[in-house]
Each structure stands twice: as structure tokens, then as C-alpha cells.
Design a protein around this motif. Structure first.
Motif, PDB file in Angstrom:
ATOM      1  N   SER A 135       0.801  -1.219   0.000  1.00  0.00           N
ATOM      2  CA  SER A 135       0.000   0.000   0.000  1.00  0.00           C
ATOM      3  C   SER A 135       0.838   1.275   0.000  1.00  0.00           C
ATOM      4  CB  SER A 135      -0.921   0.014   1.232  1.00  0.00           C
ATOM      5  OG  SER A 135      -0.158   0.086   2.439  1.00  0.00           O
ATOM      6  N   ALA A 136       2.162   1.129   0.011  1.00  0.00           N
ATOM      7  CA  ALA A 136       3.024   2.300   0.130  1.00  0.00           C
ATOM      8  C   ALA A 136       3.011   3.165  -1.124  1.00  0.00           C
ATOM      9  CB  ALA A 136       4.454   1.877   0.457  1.00  0.00           C
ATOM     10  N   SER A 137       2.892   2.541  -2.294  1.00  0.00           N
ATOM     11  CA  SER A 137       2.938   3.278  -3.555  1.00  0.00           C
ATOM     12  C   SER A 137       2.498   2.353  -4.675  1.00  0.00           C
ATOM     13  CB  SER A 137       4.361   3.781  -3.828  1.00  0.00           C
ATOM     14  OG  SER A 137       5.226   2.693  -4.099  1.00  0.00           O
ATOM     15  N   PRO A 138       2.158   2.900  -5.848  1.00  0.00           N
ATOM     16  CA  PRO A 138       1.855   2.034  -6.993  1.00  0.00           C
ATOM     17  C   PRO A 138       3.006   1.099  -7.337  1.00  0.00           C
ATOM     18  CG  PRO A 138       1.091   4.259  -7.425  1.00  0.00           C
ATOM     19  CD  PRO A 138       1.894   4.313  -6.147  1.00  0.00           C
ATOM     20  N   LEU A 139       4.248   1.576  -7.176  1.00  0.00           N
ATOM     21  CA  LEU A 139       5.406   0.738  -7.465  1.00  0.00           C
ATOM     22  C   LEU A 139       5.480  -0.437  -6.488  1.00  0.00           C
ATOM     23  CD1 LEU A 139       7.972   0.242  -9.076  1.00  0.00           C
ATOM     24  CD2 LEU A 139       9.178   1.827  -7.544  1.00  0.00           C
ATOM     25  N   ALA A 147       4.649  -6.211  -5.280  1.00  0.00           N
ATOM     26  CA  ALA A 147       4.001  -7.223  -4.453  1.00  0.00           C
ATOM     27  C   ALA A 147       3.166  -8.173  -5.305  1.00  0.00           C
ATOM     28  CB  ALA A 147       3.131  -6.549  -3.395  1.00  0.00           C
ATOM     29  N   GLU A 148       2.459  -7.633  -6.297  1.00  0.00           N
ATOM     30  CA  GLU A 148       1.657  -8.476  -7.176  1.00  0.00           C
ATOM     31  C   GLU A 148       2.542  -9.381  -8.026  1.00  0.00           C
ATOM     32  OE1 GLU A 148      -2.091  -8.703  -7.772  1.00  0.00           O
ATOM     33  OE2 GLU A 148      -1.404  -8.437  -5.708  1.00  0.00           O
ATOM     34  N   LYS A 175      13.330  -1.492  -6.183  1.00  0.00           N
ATOM     35  CA  LYS A 175      14.618  -0.866  -6.445  1.00  0.00           C
ATOM     36  C   LYS A 175      14.761  -0.434  -7.901  1.00  0.00           C
ATOM     37  CE  LYS A 175      17.318  -3.080  -2.766  1.00  0.00           C
ATOM     38  NZ  LYS A 175      16.174  -3.676  -2.061  1.00  0.00           N
ATOM     39  N   LYS A 176      13.885  -0.943  -8.757  1.00  0.00           N
ATOM     40  CA  LYS A 176      13.898  -0.562 -10.157  1.00  0.00           C
ATOM     41  C   LYS A 176      12.462  -0.445 -10.644  1.00  0.00           C
ATOM     42  CE  LYS A 176      16.320  -1.438 -14.497  1.00  0.00           C
ATOM     43  NZ  LYS A 176      16.972  -0.109 -14.450  1.00  0.00           N
ATOM     44  N   VAL A 177      12.232   0.545 -11.493  1.00  0.00           N
ATOM     45  CA  VAL A 177      10.890   0.784 -12.025  1.00  0.00           C
ATOM     46  C   VAL A 177      10.715  -0.005 -13.317  1.00  0.00           C
ATOM     47  CG1 VAL A 177       9.307   2.528 -12.936  1.00  0.00           C
ATOM     48  CG2 VAL A 177      10.783   3.070 -10.992  1.00  0.00           C
ATOM     49  N   PRO A 178       9.646  -0.775 -13.440  1.00  0.00           N
ATOM     50  CA  PRO A 178       9.426  -1.541 -14.676  1.00  0.00           C
ATOM     51  C   PRO A 178       9.010  -0.634 -15.823  1.00  0.00           C
ATOM     52  CG  PRO A 178       7.535  -1.758 -13.228  1.00  0.00           C
ATOM     53  CD  PRO A 178       8.588  -1.009 -12.445  1.00  0.00           C
ATOM     54  N   THR A 179       9.250  -1.069 -17.022  1.00  0.00           N
ATOM     55  CA  THR A 179       8.792  -0.355 -18.208  1.00  0.00           C
ATOM     56  C   THR A 179       7.452  -0.937 -18.664  1.00  0.00           C
ATOM     57  OG1 THR A 179       9.886  -1.888 -19.727  1.00  0.00           O
ATOM     58  CG2 THR A 179      11.188   0.006 -18.934  1.00  0.00           C
ATOM     59  N   ARG A 180       6.780  -0.259 -19.578  1.00  0.00           N
ATOM     60  CA  ARG A 180       5.538  -0.799 -20.133  1.00  0.00           C
ATOM     61  C   ARG A 180       5.826  -2.102 -20.886  1.00  0.00           C
ATOM     62  NH1 ARG A 180       0.422  -0.025 -20.978  1.00  0.00           N
ATOM     63  NH2 ARG A 180       0.426   1.872 -19.722  1.00  0.00           N
ATOM     64  N   GLU A 181       6.944  -2.149 -21.596  1.00  0.00           N
ATOM     65  CA  GLU A 181       7.280  -3.371 -22.326  1.00  0.00           C
ATOM     66  C   GLU A 181       7.457  -4.546 -21.373  1.00  0.00           C
ATOM     67  OE1 GLU A 181       8.714  -0.448 -22.692  1.00  0.00           O
ATOM     68  OE2 GLU A 181       7.976   0.098 -24.699  1.00  0.00           O
ATOM     69  N   PHE A 182       8.077  -4.299 -20.223  1.00  0.00           N
ATOM     70  CA  PHE A 182       8.253  -5.352 -19.222  1.00  0.00           C
ATOM     71  C   PHE A 182       6.901  -5.825 -18.702  1.00  0.00           C
ATOM     72  CE2 PHE A 182       8.706  -6.803 -14.854  1.00  0.00           C
ATOM     73  CZ  PHE A 182       9.758  -7.705 -14.930  1.00  0.00           C
ATOM     74  N   LEU A 184       4.111   4.325 -13.596  1.00  0.00           N
ATOM     75  CA  LEU A 184       4.913   5.333 -14.297  1.00  0.00           C
ATOM     76  C   LEU A 184       4.439   6.741 -13.968  1.00  0.00           C
ATOM     77  CD1 LEU A 184       5.342   3.565 -17.747  1.00  0.00           C
ATOM     78  CD2 LEU A 184       6.993   3.741 -15.880  1.00  0.00           C
ATOM     79  N   ARG A 185       3.134   6.917 -13.792  1.00  0.00           N
ATOM     80  CA  ARG A 185       2.641   8.243 -13.406  1.00  0.00           C
ATOM     81  C   ARG A 185       3.224   8.673 -12.063  1.00  0.00           C
ATOM     82  NH1 ARG A 185      -1.833  11.171 -14.973  1.00  0.00           N
ATOM     83  NH2 ARG A 185      -1.324  10.195 -16.954  1.00  0.00           N
ATOM     84  N   SER A 186       3.423   7.715 -11.171  1.00  0.00           N
ATOM     85  CA  SER A 186       3.957   8.044  -9.848  1.00  0.00           C
ATOM     86  C   SER A 186       5.411   8.497  -9.904  1.00  0.00           C
ATOM     87  CB  SER A 186       3.831   6.838  -8.916  1.00  0.00           C
ATOM     88  OG  SER A 186       4.742   5.804  -9.276  1.00  0.00           O
ATOM     89  N   GLN A 187       6.088   8.278 -11.049  1.00  0.00           N
ATOM     90  CA  GLN A 187       7.480   8.698 -11.185  1.00  0.00           C
ATOM     91  C   GLN A 187       7.612  10.150 -11.617  1.00  0.00           C
ATOM     92  OE1 GLN A 187       9.799   6.443 -10.058  1.00  0.00           O
ATOM     93  NE2 GLN A 187       7.852   5.417  -9.611  1.00  0.00           N
ATOM     94  N   LEU A 188       6.518  10.775 -12.004  1.00  0.00           N
ATOM     95  CA  LEU A 188       6.553  12.192 -12.341  1.00  0.00           C
ATOM     96  C   LEU A 188       6.783  13.010 -11.078  1.00  0.00           C
ATOM     97  CD1 LEU A 188       3.460  12.330 -14.730  1.00  0.00           C
ATOM     98  CD2 LEU A 188       5.858  12.538 -15.418  1.00  0.00           C
ATOM     99  N   PRO A 189       7.416  14.184 -11.189  1.00  0.00           N
ATOM    100  CA  PRO A 189       7.553  15.040 -10.009  1.00  0.00           C
ATOM    101  C   PRO A 189       6.186  15.327  -9.390  1.00  0.00           C
ATOM    102  CG  PRO A 189       8.883  15.870 -11.824  1.00  0.00           C
ATOM    103  CD  PRO A 189       8.044  14.760 -12.390  1.00  0.00           C
TER     104      PRO A 189
END
Length: 274
Positions: free
Chosen positions: A10-14, A19-20, A53-60, A82-87
Motif C-alpha cells: 500500500s506504500a505506492s503504486p510501485l 508485491a503483485e 529498487k527498479k521501475v518496470p517499463t511498459r514493455e516489461f 509510471l505516473r507516480s514517477q513524475l515530479p
């Protein structure tokens, strides 16, 4: 397996994505290395994504859905990730940009984000955020998917001629970026005009700005400074900036003449021979 017990979905979308991923992988009895082999990547990468520790890409994410047969689960989650990575200060604008029916933008220094190539975006973002460049570039490219919808917004872009000459990332990157702009010549929903140096003084010399129009909501004006954005629906501001934008459009070259200028700069300044 590091941080398995401490990861909070529940900490963040990432965190939820990670977890999923772990839940589905373990339910199928797969080790990280086994899943990595299925996706042609390392087990270490799987572990890094599971532990945020790493953000997945859409392709991943799309490859995960195919490999694990998860019916689009990860493809649906990746937009939020990915939206959560925006400032944080930019996210409210990105949310409204996605909902807009009509986007008008004037850019005095750089190409508008929805039209940037990956290489151009990487060069820009890398100057200010070298440690987060992969994540932030992925988030910017995700924003561009709005132009690929069945009902894309109308996008009208006025670029200062300075944008064509300000070299970002080197000649090859600029050549690719200007070629990208030319790809929109036949797109009925995207119009690009160049404001030439010969126009002299013009409205909005103080900086770039955007106007968003919606089907059922008030118009919005947006401008940003170095580290924050300003958005307002104040009718007097909207009226003033709308008139200013109309003047920019009237002063700028036509879309056809703008494409000719972009082509000329691409050939003469950045060595294109096609």
C-alpha cells in the motif's frame, strides 16, 4: 530474498506492482531466475522490481502478462506506476492533460513533452536528474500515449525557432527529434507552427505556457518555473492567455511553412541527407 517481509503493497503504486509480481510468481512456483529466463532478463532484475529498487517499463509489464497469462493485470498497473514517477508538483497537470479535449502550448526553449523522442527526453532529464533518468523518461513516454487513443486530444503547438537551434543531446539526437516533429505533418489532430526569429517581439516572451480545454469542465492555464507548476482556471487569466495564444498563432509560420523550416534546419544544421 531481500525486503520480502518489509515491502508494503500500500506504500505506492510501485510497491503494489512489486508485491503483485511476487504473489503471482510464487503462486506459479517460479523462482526469480526462472521468470527472468522466460522474459529474457536476469533474475536479479525481477528481484529489483519486486523490491521497488527498479521501475518496470511498459514493455516489461506487457511481457509479464504474456508470460504469466495474467489477463492484462500488469499492463493495467503500469500506467499508475509510471505516473507516480513524475515530479509530485507536475502530477496534477499530467492528470488534467490526459483528460483534455484540446491542448494549446507555446514552447520557447524545448520541444513539448508529448512530442519528444526518448533520446531527446533522456538528454534533458539527465541534466537535472541523472539518478532517476530511466524512470522519468519512461513516465514522459507514458504521457505520450494520450496521442495514440481512439479519441486523442487536438494538440496545437507553437515553437519558438530557438527550439530548433538549441542543441539537446548532440546533432544525432536533434536530427531524430526534428524528424519526429515532421512525422506529425499528416496527423489531423496535431498541428505544429514555428514562430520565426523574424517575428521580433511577441506575446509570451516571458516564457512557455499551456492552455487546456475540456468537454465539460472550465479551461485551464498552466505554466511552470524551475521546480514548480502553476495552474489556474481564473477566467481573466484564461481570456488574456487565449488572446495571446491567438496572436502567437497568427504571427507564426503556417504548419506547411513550419515543416519546411524544420526540414531546412534539420538538413543544414544537423546534417540530414534524406
Amino acid at each position: 530474498m531481500p525486503n520480502v517481509q518489509t515491502l508494503d503493497p500500500s506504500a505506492s503504486p510501485l510497491s503494489y506492482f512489486g508485491a503483485e509480481l511476487r504473489r503471482v510468481r510464487e503462486s506459479l512456483g517460479l523462482k526469480q531466475s526462472q521468470l527472468g529466463s522466460m522474459l529474457y532478463c536476469s533474475g536479479s532484475l525481477i528481484g529489483q522490481i519486486e523490491t521497488t529498487k527498479k521501475v518496470p517499463t511498459r514493455e516489461f509489464a506487457e511481457a509479464l502478462d504474456r508470460a504469466l497469462r495474467t489477463d492484462g493485470l500488469f499492463s493495467r498497473l503500469i500506467g499508475l506506476v509510471l505516473r507516480s514517477q513524475l515530479p509530485s508538483w507536475f502530477r496534477p497537470y499530467a492528470d488534467m492533460e490526459e483528460k483534455a479535449a484540446y491542448i494549446s502550448t507555446f514552447q520557447s526553449q524545448v520541444v513539448y513533452g508529448l512530442l519528444q523522442t526518448e533520446e531527446y527526453a533522456r538528454a534533458l532529464i539527465g541534466m537535472e536528474h541523472p539518478r532517476e533518468v530511466d524512470e522519468m523518461v519512461a513516465a514522459r513516454l507514458e504521457r505520450q500515449r494520450v496521442l495514440e487513443r481512439e479519441d486523442p486530444p487536438v494538440l496545437w503547438v507553437v515553437l519558438s525557432e530557438a527550439v530548433l537551434h538549441q542543441e539537446v543531446g548532440g546533432p544525432d539526437v536533434m536530427r531524430g527529434q526534428l524528424a519526429r516533429l515532421l512525422e506529425f505533418r499528416d496527423n489531423p489532430w496535431v498541428n505544429i507552427q514555428v514562430l520565426p526569429f523574424t517575428a521580433g517581439q511577441y506575446p509570451a516572451m516571458l516564457g512557455s505556457f499551456n492552455l487546456l480545454r475540456f468537454d465539460n469542465d472550465p479551461d485551464l492555464f498552466y505554466a511552470e518555473s524551475y521546480d514548480q507548476g502553476h495552474m489556474t482556471a481564473n477566467p481573466s487569466v484564461i481570456k488574456e492567455r487565449s488572446v495571446g495564444y491567438a496572436r502567437l498563432q497568427a504571427t507564426a509560420l503556417s504548419p506547411e511553412d513550419s515543416a519546411a523550416m524544420i526540414t531546412r534546419v534539420m538538413e543544414e544544421r544537423y546534417g540530414n541527407r534524406s
